[in-house]
Design a protein around this motif. Sequence first.
Motif, PDB file in Angstrom:
ATOM      1  N   VAL A  76     -20.270  -5.735  -5.857  1.00 16.21           N
ATOM      2  CA  VAL A  76     -18.892  -6.198  -5.719  1.00 16.21           C
ATOM      3  C   VAL A  76     -18.478  -6.111  -4.251  1.00 16.21           C
ATOM      4  O   VAL A  76     -18.735  -5.104  -3.587  1.00 16.21           O
ATOM      5  N   GLU A  77     -17.866  -7.179  -3.757  1.00 23.46           N
ATOM      6  CA  GLU A  77     -17.259  -7.164  -2.439  1.00 23.46           C
ATOM      7  C   GLU A  77     -15.754  -7.009  -2.653  1.00 23.46           C
ATOM      8  O   GLU A  77     -15.125  -7.859  -3.272  1.00 23.46           O
ATOM      9  N   VAL A  78     -15.203  -5.904  -2.147  1.00 22.67           N
ATOM     10  CA  VAL A  78     -13.771  -5.650  -2.266  1.00 22.67           C
ATOM     11  C   VAL A  78     -13.152  -5.842  -0.894  1.00 22.67           C
ATOM     12  O   VAL A  78     -13.522  -5.153   0.059  1.00 22.67           O
ATOM     13  N   LYS A  79     -12.250  -6.805  -0.800  1.00 22.52           N
ATOM     14  CA  LYS A  79     -11.499  -6.996   0.438  1.00 22.52           C
ATOM     15  C   LYS A  79     -10.149  -6.324   0.239  1.00 22.52           C
ATOM     16  O   LYS A  79      -9.443  -6.598  -0.738  1.00 22.52           O
ATOM     17  N   LEU A  80      -9.815  -5.436   1.169  1.00 21.32           N
ATOM     18  CA  LEU A  80      -8.568  -4.679   1.110  1.00 21.32           C
ATOM     19  C   LEU A  80      -7.634  -5.182   2.210  1.00 21.32           C
ATOM     20  O   LEU A  80      -8.016  -5.238   3.378  1.00 21.32           O
ATOM     21  N   PHE A  81      -6.441  -5.555   1.799  1.00 21.12           N
ATOM     22  CA  PHE A  81      -5.415  -6.041   2.710  1.00 21.12           C
ATOM     23  C   PHE A  81      -4.226  -5.091   2.650  1.00 21.12           C
ATOM     24  O   PHE A  81      -3.937  -4.524   1.599  1.00 21.12           O
ATOM     25  N   ALA A  82      -3.526  -4.941   3.771  1.00 21.20           N
ATOM     26  CA  ALA A  82      -2.300  -4.138   3.794  1.00 21.20           C
ATOM     27  C   ALA A  82      -1.137  -5.045   4.165  1.00 21.20           C
ATOM     28  O   ALA A  82      -1.288  -5.992   4.939  1.00 21.20           O
ATOM     29  N   GLY A  83       0.015  -4.721   3.591  1.00 19.88           N
ATOM     30  CA  GLY A  83       1.240  -5.412   3.945  1.00 19.88           C
ATOM     31  C   GLY A  83       2.031  -4.575   4.923  1.00 19.88           C
ATOM     32  O   GLY A  83       1.591  -3.511   5.369  1.00 19.88           O
ATOM     33  N   HIS A  84       3.217  -5.037   5.264  1.00 21.25           N
ATOM     34  CA  HIS A  84       4.077  -4.348   6.218  1.00 21.25           C
ATOM     35  C   HIS A  84       4.449  -2.963   5.693  1.00 21.25           C
ATOM     36  O   HIS A  84       4.964  -2.834   4.585  1.00 21.25           O
ATOM     37  N   PRO A  85       4.183  -1.909   6.480  1.00 22.77           N
ATOM     38  CA  PRO A  85       4.507  -0.558   6.013  1.00 22.77           C
ATOM     39  C   PRO A  85       6.010  -0.283   6.054  1.00 22.77           C
ATOM     40  O   PRO A  85       6.717  -0.787   6.920  1.00 22.77           O
ATOM     41  N   GLY A  86       6.457   0.522   5.099  1.00 25.99           N
ATOM     42  CA  GLY A  86       7.821   1.014   5.100  1.00 25.99           C
ATOM     43  C   GLY A  86       7.855   2.381   5.771  1.00 25.99           C
ATOM     44  O   GLY A  86       6.923   2.749   6.488  1.00 25.99           O
ATOM     45  N   ARG A  87       8.870   3.157   5.495  1.00 25.29           N
ATOM     46  CA  ARG A  87       8.968   4.504   6.074  1.00 25.29           C
ATOM     47  C   ARG A  87       7.836   5.391   5.584  1.00 25.29           C
ATOM     48  O   ARG A  87       7.201   6.089   6.358  1.00 25.29           O
ATOM     49  N   SER A  88       7.584   5.343   4.270  1.00 30.01           N
ATOM     50  CA  SER A  88       6.581   6.237   3.693  1.00 30.01           C
ATOM     51  C   SER A  88       5.563   5.504   2.810  1.00 30.01           C
ATOM     52  O   SER A  88       4.728   6.143   2.190  1.00 30.01           O
TER      53      SER A  88
END
Length: 136
Positions: A76-88
């Motif tokens: 399995v190839e898992v691509k991990l993306f992050a969105g805009h972080p909040g305070r915590s």
Amino acid sequence: METKRKLILTSHIPIRWGDMDAYGHVNNTVYFRYMEQARCEWLEQLGYTVGPVGEGPVIVNASCTFLLPLTYPGTVEVKLFAGHPGRSSIPTHYELRLVGDDTLYATGESKVVWIDTGSGKSAPIPESLRASLQDL
């Protein structure tokens, strides 16, 4: 309006025989393990570990959309993306494919919240982690 995401890690995880269920495909609970593994690899690469003292990440929600069944053998190839972080918190998104196959087998979402392990309450995301997501 589409949420801006940044690709932060690509992980390759072998499918184990024991990952399959009675229907002959990877059990739905294992998809969450694949996403968890990618998330842990990302945080460990940045120098963060999970422990009983101090601060660290927890997941407050997680979801998965199963598009096609994964089966043994394969990787399995898992691509991990992050969105805009909040305070915590940091929203994360996952795409699961087989290595060498552009077909999308599943997608997932989770919300990572930084906490003070002593109090169990949210804590500000460390500046070094926030800096790694600065393009969002």
